[in-house]
Design an enzyme around this catalytic site. Structure first.
Site, short mmCIF file in Angstrom:
data_model
loop_
_atom_site.label_atom_id
_atom_site.label_comp_id
_atom_site.label_asym_id
_atom_site.label_seq_id
_atom_site.Cartn_x
_atom_site.Cartn_y
_atom_site.Cartn_z
N GLU A 32 0.82 -1.22 0.00
CA GLU A 32 0.00 0.00 0.00
C GLU A 32 0.85 1.27 0.00
O GLU A 32 0.48 2.28 -0.60
CB GLU A 32 -0.91 -0.01 1.22
CG GLU A 32 -1.96 1.10 1.24
CD GLU A 32 -2.87 1.00 2.45
OE1 GLU A 32 -3.83 1.78 2.52
OE2 GLU A 32 -2.62 0.15 3.33
N ASP A 33 2.01 1.22 0.65
CA ASP A 33 2.79 2.45 0.88
C ASP A 33 4.11 2.52 0.10
O ASP A 33 4.88 3.46 0.30
CB ASP A 33 3.11 2.59 2.37
CG ASP A 33 1.85 2.78 3.21
OD1 ASP A 33 0.81 3.16 2.63
OD2 ASP A 33 1.92 2.55 4.43
#
Length: 290
Positions: A32-33
């Site tokens: 996600e990051d």
């Protein structure tokens, strides 16, 4: 960097999961990051860890909505992942616990939103899985951010009587041990305070004041028994317990219940005596260990 480490620490020390789960907890925000993909994780750490991270990423990517009906759908989708790997849910609960522990600096509206979602979704999930200590902490933190004045008031009241109650429970426990010593029954006695959220919940559901909550503290007497002897031993212990209770306080209620075993592995015949004294009140729980 600190958040994944904290989540992995919860997974390892508070829940006691395996190395695969700890690794997945450390990596749960990577897709996600960062620019790393699930394929990258699979090549580096294996298929199992990649699948767990994928499940966590899917939960995180669910659209956020204030609509309660959508929250229910969110809850349903999370439960469906239990069929794949329960570790996805457990790590997500650990992730939420650390988020709740570290959101003092957030704007109030975000605190209330996250805390409400925690009370509605994550605390019940923790209870269902058997993570009772984490469930209790999630509920208390949820109350702290949704009803801060109520939380602080109950916290202050509990603190004012905590030492007195601890001494009272210790004395009561000693008298129980002396009474049961001759029975040659293997058992364990533990004392615990009722959580702030549980006290608040009882005040609301029973429409009573703080002083009218009669089980703010509890003693748990857990005895070892074969299944066929559970009731026999319970009623062998119970008369001694009741005689002890009646010599020092009045009995508020006695309740017999049969419950089915669950993930906690500690359920069966249950006798609950809720007793009150001039100095306060507490509950005595008696049950067998499976």
């Amino acid at each position: 960097v600190l958040h994944p480490i904290a989540v992995a620490k919860i997974v390892a020390s508070e829940i006691g999961l395996d190395a695969t789960s700890i690794c997945a907890a450390l990596l749960h925000d990577v897709v996600e990051d960062s620019s790393y993909t699930l394929n990258d994780l699979q090549q580096l750490f294996g298929e199992t860890i990649a699948k767990i991270v994928d499940g966590l990423t899917k939960i995180s990517s669910l659209k956020k909505d204030k609509d309660v009906s959508f929250q229910a759908e969110n809850f349903r989708k999370m439960l469906l992942t239990l069929n794949d790997d329960i570790r996805v849910i457990i790590i997500k609960i650990a992730d939420r616990l650390h988020n709740m522990q570290t959101m003092d600096a957030m704007p109030e509206y975000k605190q209330v939103k996250i805390a409400s979602e925690t009370l509605y979704i994550y605390a019940p999930l923790a209870h269902r899985i058997g993570l009772y200590n984490i469930k209790t902490e999630l509920e208390d933190l949820g109350l702290k951010y949704t009803e801060n004045d109520v939380y602080n008031d109950i916290l202050k009241r509990v603190a004012q009587t905590e030492e007195e109650q601890k001494e009272y429970i210790a004395n009561f426990s000693q008298r129980i041990e002396e009474s049961l010593q001759s029975e040659k029954i293997k058992y364990e006695i533990k004392g615990r305070p009722k959580s702030i959220y549980s006290i608040r919940n009882k005040m609301v559901t029973k429409n009573v004041s703080f002083d009218q909550v009669f089980d703010k503290f509890a003693i748990r007497i857990v005895y070892k028994s074969r299944e066929k002897d559970e009731k026999f031993l319970a009623w062998k212990i119970m008369p001694r317990l009741m005689m002890l209770v009646m010599t020092i306080m009045y009995i508020r209620c006695i309740e017999w219940a049969l419950t089915q075993p669950d993930l906690s592995t500690q359920q069966s015949a249950l006798i609950s005596v809720v007793a009150g004294a001039m100095t306060g009140a507490f509950a005595v729980w008696l049950g067998s260990e499976k």
